[in-house]
Design a protein around this motif. Structure first.
Motif, mmCIF file in Angstrom:
data_model
loop_
_atom_site.group_PDB
_atom_site.id
_atom_site.type_symbol
_atom_site.label_atom_id
_atom_site.label_comp_id
_atom_site.label_asym_id
_atom_site.label_seq_id
_atom_site.Cartn_x
_atom_site.Cartn_y
_atom_site.Cartn_z
ATOM 1 N N ARG A 174 0.330 -1.135 -0.457
ATOM 2 C CA ARG A 174 -0.428 0.061 0.236
ATOM 3 C C ARG A 174 0.954 1.127 0.456
ATOM 4 O O ARG A 174 1.791 1.270 1.041
ATOM 5 C CB ARG A 174 -0.916 -0.060 1.176
ATOM 6 C CG ARG A 174 -2.444 -1.052 1.276
ATOM 7 C CD ARG A 174 -2.564 -1.344 2.358
ATOM 8 N NE ARG A 174 -3.537 -1.926 1.873
ATOM 9 C CZ ARG A 174 -5.244 -2.340 2.221
ATOM 10 N NH1 ARG A 174 -5.519 -1.759 1.729
ATOM 11 N NH2 ARG A 174 -5.629 -3.729 1.905
ATOM 12 N N THR A 175 0.352 2.067 -1.067
ATOM 13 C CA THR A 175 1.971 3.246 -1.044
ATOM 14 C C THR A 175 1.226 4.432 0.136
ATOM 15 O O THR A 175 0.199 4.441 0.912
ATOM 16 C CB THR A 175 0.707 3.820 -2.660
ATOM 17 O OG1 THR A 175 1.099 3.285 -2.719
ATOM 18 C CG2 THR A 175 1.246 5.542 -2.352
ATOM 19 N N ARG A 176 2.353 4.627 0.681
ATOM 20 C CA ARG A 176 1.985 5.988 1.739
ATOM 21 C C ARG A 176 2.413 6.407 1.188
ATOM 22 O O ARG A 176 1.525 7.969 1.290
ATOM 23 C CB ARG A 176 3.682 5.687 2.366
ATOM 24 C CG ARG A 176 3.462 6.506 3.797
ATOM 25 C CD ARG A 176 4.192 6.335 4.538
ATOM 26 N NE ARG A 176 4.638 7.963 5.708
ATOM 27 C CZ ARG A 176 5.115 7.678 7.195
ATOM 28 N NH1 ARG A 176 5.472 6.457 7.168
ATOM 29 N NH2 ARG A 176 5.671 9.033 7.254
ATOM 30 N N GLU A 192 6.265 3.313 0.604
ATOM 31 C CA GLU A 192 5.609 1.991 0.609
ATOM 32 C C GLU A 192 4.825 1.965 2.006
ATOM 33 O O GLU A 192 5.087 1.450 2.632
ATOM 34 C CB GLU A 192 4.927 0.838 -0.164
ATOM 35 C CG GLU A 192 4.573 1.026 -2.241
ATOM 36 C CD GLU A 192 5.836 0.684 -2.700
ATOM 37 O OE1 GLU A 192 6.675 0.534 -2.232
ATOM 38 O OE2 GLU A 192 5.589 0.859 -3.856
ATOM 39 N N TYR A 193 3.841 1.645 3.421
ATOM 40 C CA TYR A 193 3.754 0.847 3.785
ATOM 41 C C TYR A 193 4.394 -0.510 3.732
ATOM 42 O O TYR A 193 4.339 -1.035 3.174
ATOM 43 C CB TYR A 193 2.180 0.663 4.366
ATOM 44 C CG TYR A 193 2.124 1.897 5.053
ATOM 45 C CD1 TYR A 193 2.125 3.174 5.771
ATOM 46 C CD2 TYR A 193 0.899 2.635 4.021
ATOM 47 C CE1 TYR A 193 1.482 4.197 6.482
ATOM 48 C CE2 TYR A 193 0.009 4.272 3.870
ATOM 49 C CZ TYR A 193 0.598 3.963 5.113
ATOM 50 O OH TYR A 193 -0.336 5.946 5.403
#
Ligand SMILES: [Mn+2]
Length: 499
Positions: free
Chosen positions: A91-93, A98-99
């Protein structure tokens, strides 16, 4: 189920059961932001001069026979159906960061693998049973530049297992995950398909399934985790041992927390989680003083004041992703005040009653009821509930104690801190306990700072004691028993660490 473990040979360079031919893929990030365009000469240079690092003859991971047994149970439960169990995506931060990734528990339970973007597919065979395949991202191609120009190239993210290596380690045939959406889309549409939803939107779009059918798959996989096998119990033991070490670290560093904030406690525990495990199994609750009355206090930005209590609810998740879930409420000065001790002792007594109710054949709710009864009795004895109006039976019937006990007394524990949350009521809340079930027993009393119904001196005190309890053949075992629990033992333990 049998697995082909044919080793790689000159004639069969990838071993059987895998497909690792090069796939032509467009290269993302061809223009490197820092260095600009890539010259043909550099691109040519990067193609060659790399050693063969393929690992050969790998032994299967410890839990491979267990994951195979779970897949066999899954196969038997859904004959003639295609089953898709994704690991989930990054998941993109922000932008290209990313996370940190944590694979879906359903996927981990069935494979022992933790790769992002991966997926387990069970394809029904005409003669019964399923063909099983694990779709993974293979090692980076060096010929087409993917290795160093793609964001998922191994030069950026580190070496991956080859598909052959992964097949040997996991005991499953492996395939290139970049083909999976296409293969699923092209698969026989008359075969009913189920997917575990919520992890991989691309795969969900690639299959045709029903919400009801998918939910049945999720419920089945959740129920499959209720009884732990002995390898899983070993993992939970290891999680508890590391968690005890983390609590010990925190007590050793309490003076630094007093000098800074609750964050020192969170950070101290987290360091232990990262060194001995994968991570914390959930956001640590490091709640000093009145913050202890906020059930999910994870901001952890408050002061740590001598004279008050610290409620620390934290658990280490092992590298195999099994987590502990333990709470201790500690006097920050090292010694309980008389009122703190009175409340602590009541919670301890409730926890003891709860733990005693954990045994084979007991209902899941029994330990909750036993703990609530003890707490209600104390609330009546202290005059916080009016004994001239209610006896303990009436208090429990009306749930009046819940103003201060707030939450359920425990939950299943395993790969998820709230494990098996999607299991059928008959196999969880309404089930009879059996050996191999692991659950938490965690009663508490919480007096909010603004609660005008309790005497002033109670306000802002919160106490919870939580341990991880395994149901055994003849009762139970406290997996987190190495952490002191009685008020006296807690004080003695803290004193022994403060020297
Ligand atoms: Mn818990």
């Amino acid at each position: 189920m049998t697995e082909d473990r044919t080793p790689a040979t000159a004639d069969n360079p990838e071993g059987a059961g895998t497909e690792e031919e090069s796939v032509e893929q467009p290269i993302k990030g061809r223009k490197n932001g820092l260095y600009g365009e890539v010259s043909d000469e550099l691109a040519e240079s990067m193609k060659s001069g790399w050693a063969d690092t393929e690992l050969r003859g790998l032994a299967p991971i410890e839990q491979a026979s267990r994951t195979a047994a779970r897949r066999a149970a899954l196969s038997a439960a859904f004959p003639g159906q295609r089953l898709v169990i994704p690991a989930g995506n990054l998941r993109t931060r922000a932008n290209d960061t990313e996370y940190s990734f944590r694979a879906a528990s359903e996927y981990v339970h069935l494979t022992g693998d933790q790769s992002e973007d991966a997926v387990l597919v069970l394809e029904p065979r005409a003669e019964g049973g399923h063909d099983q395949a694990l779709y993974l991202l293979p090692r980076s191609n060096r010929e087409n530049g993917e290795f160093w120009l793609d964001g998922q190239g191994e030069l950026w993210v580190g070496r991956r297992n080859s598909l052959t290596e992964a097949a040997q380690l996991l005991g499953l045939p492996t395939r290139d995950v970049r083909k999976v959406a296409e293969e699923l889309a092209a698969a026989d549409a008359s075969v009913p398909t189920r997917i575990v939803r919520g992890y991989d939107a691309t795969l969900e779009a690639a299959v045709t399934s029903t919400e009801e059918g998918d939910e049945e798959l999720r419920v089945f996989l959740s129920g499959l985790r209720v009884v732990k096998d002995d390898w899983e119990i070993g993992q939970l033991r290891a999680a508890c041992t590391a968690t005890v070490n983390g609590f010990t670290d925190v007590v050793r560093e309490l003076s630094q927390a007093v000098a800074t904030s609750e964050r020192w406690i969170e950070g101290t525990f987290w360091r232990r989680a990262r060194v001995e495990g994968n991570d914390v199994g959930y956001g640590s609750i490091a709640a000093a003083g009145p913050h202890a009355t906020t059930l999910h206090w994870v901001r952890n930005d408050g002061e740590v004041r001598p004279g008050e209590l610290l409620l620390l609810d934290a658990g280490v998740e092992t590298t195999t992703l099994y987590t502990a879930d333990v709470t201790r409420t500690l006097p920050i000065s090292g010694t309980f005040s008389p009122l703190q001790r009175k409340i602590y002792d009541a919670v301890y007594e409730a926890q003891e009653a709860g733990i005693a109710a954990v045994k084979p054949g007991a209902r899941f709710r029994d330990f909750h009821d036993a703990a609530q009864r003890v707490l209600a009795e104390h609330l009546l004895a202290w005059g916080l509930l009016d004994a001239s109006l209610y006896d303990v039976e009436k208090v429990l019937e009306l749930g009046l104690q819940r103003r201060w006990t707030l939450h359920g007394t425990g939950h299943m524990l395993g790969l998820d801190v709230h494990d098996c949350a999607h299991a059928r009521r008959e196999s969880y809340v309404e089930a009879l306990l059996e050996p191999g079930v692991c659950l938490t027993v965690e009663p508490g009393l919480y007096f909010q700072q603004d609660d005008l119904t309790v005497p002033q001196e109670y306000r802002g005190i919160g106490v919870r004691i939580e341990d991880d309890i395994l149901v055994t053949a003849d009762g139970n075992e406290n997996l987190s028993a190495a952490l002191p629990r009685t008020a006296d033992a807690v004080e003695a333990w803290m004193a022994s660490l403060s020297g």
